[in-house]
Design an enzyme around this catalytic site. Structure first.
Site, PDB file in Angstrom:
ATOM      1  N   HIS A 226      40.587  22.910 -18.636  1.00  0.00           N
ATOM      2  CA  HIS A 226      39.502  23.877 -18.505  1.00  0.00           C
ATOM      3  C   HIS A 226      38.540  23.404 -17.409  1.00  0.00           C
ATOM      4  CE1 HIS A 226      40.002  25.382 -22.904  1.00  0.00           C
ATOM      5  NE2 HIS A 226      40.352  26.353 -22.088  1.00  0.00           N
TER       6      HIS A 226
ATOM      7  N   CYS B 179      33.259  22.199 -26.326  1.00  0.00           N
ATOM      8  CA  CYS B 179      34.186  23.122 -27.002  1.00  0.00           C
ATOM      9  C   CYS B 179      33.737  23.483 -28.410  1.00  0.00           C
ATOM     10  CB  CYS B 179      35.574  22.505 -27.129  1.00  0.00           C
ATOM     11  SG  CYS B 179      36.203  21.693 -25.667  1.00  0.00           S
TER      12      CYS B 179
ATOM     13  N   ASP C 273      42.814  25.578 -34.193  1.00  0.00           N
ATOM     14  CA  ASP C 273      41.872  25.263 -33.105  1.00  0.00           C
ATOM     15  C   ASP C 273      40.541  26.003 -33.231  1.00  0.00           C
ATOM     16  OD1 ASP C 273      43.537  23.591 -31.092  1.00  0.00           O
ATOM     17  OD2 ASP C 273      44.859  25.251 -31.575  1.00  0.00           O
TER      18      ASP C 273
END
Length: 255
Positions: free
Chosen positions: A163, A250, A60
């Protein structure tokens, strides 16, 4: 205005990234092309882009937003709530990249956990979502650091989204994209809230960059609403990142 952006190239291990989506595994080659197009779109907004290399052991790690909060006064290294991501925050190349731009670097310490995907900046004020990845102690430490540097923060309770920025995007000029549970959140009543319906909720994760707004491909209603506000839109395909719960914000640190 944003001057700098830090991104990290995805590694082949991206197919093993954390996910709650039921959309299959990302195709590495496709993710790589999408990342290049993302960087190209960022460059169009006039920022300098620092590109970090892939890190195979952290699937990630292309989601650099979660490991640091870049403010006008300091950079704050987080402590991710996802255990498999915790060591990402200490990767030497990221720390070195941040030190090129910041004289002051602060750190969140155990038992606090916080991921910057849960933090939305509005000027010098920061909204911090208490989520499965960000706990009360992480939020408390973050607010204390912000206040130490003359900034401010507040906690937003949330229960549905992964989130905070999964369902929110501040587009400057008091315009705020809102989806899901944030449509009725009292904390955001003062904003001009641009509502995103649930079927396009992923499209709420846009990023304002120097008068442009990067919008994920495939969300025409979101794009239309943003264009109606007068912004220049850059559409970027992030379909491979959606498969592992990642969106436009992100993939970069912006400051």
């Amino acid at each position: 205005m944003f001057k700098n952006v830090i991104v990290r190239i995805p590694s082949p291990s991206i197919s093993e990234g954390i996910t709650s989506a039921d959309e299959g595994k990302p195709i590495y080659e496709k993710a790589l092309v999408q990342h290049e197009n993302y960087v190209s779109a960022l460059t169009k907004t006039g920022v300098n882009v620092t590109v970090l290399g892939p890190v195979e052991e952290f699937p990630d790690s292309c989601f650099v937003e979660d490991v640091a909060l870049c403010t006008s006064k300091c950079a704050i290294i987080t402590r991710p709530g996802a255990e498999t991501r915790r060591e990402e925050a200490a990767l030497p190349d990221m720390i070195a990249a941040l030190k090129k731009f910041y004289d002051v670097i602060e750190y969140i310490e155990a038992p606090g956990t916080i991921e910057a995907g849960d933090i939305m900046m509005v000027g010098d004020h920061f909204y911090i979502g208490e989520s499965a990845r960000t706990n009360a102690e992480g939020a408390r430490q973050m607010i204390a650091i912000l206040e130490k540097h003359g900034l401010s923060g507040q906690v937003v309770q949330m229960s549905e989204m992964l989130h905070l920025k999964t369902g929110l995007a501040y587009l400057e000029n008091n315009n705020l994209l809102v989806a899901g549970e944030f449509k009725t959140a009292a904390e955001f009543e003062k904003f001009n809230r641009v509502e995103v319906e649930m079927k396009e909720a992923y499209g709420a994760n846009c990023i304002w960059m120097n008068g442009y707004v990067l919008v994920p491909e495939g969300y025409p209603n979101v794009q239309e609403k943003i264009e109606a506000l007068g912004y220049k839109v850059l559409v970027v395909d992030t379909s491979e990142y959606r498969k592992i719960d990642g969106g436009l914000s992100c993939l970069s640190l912006r400051f």
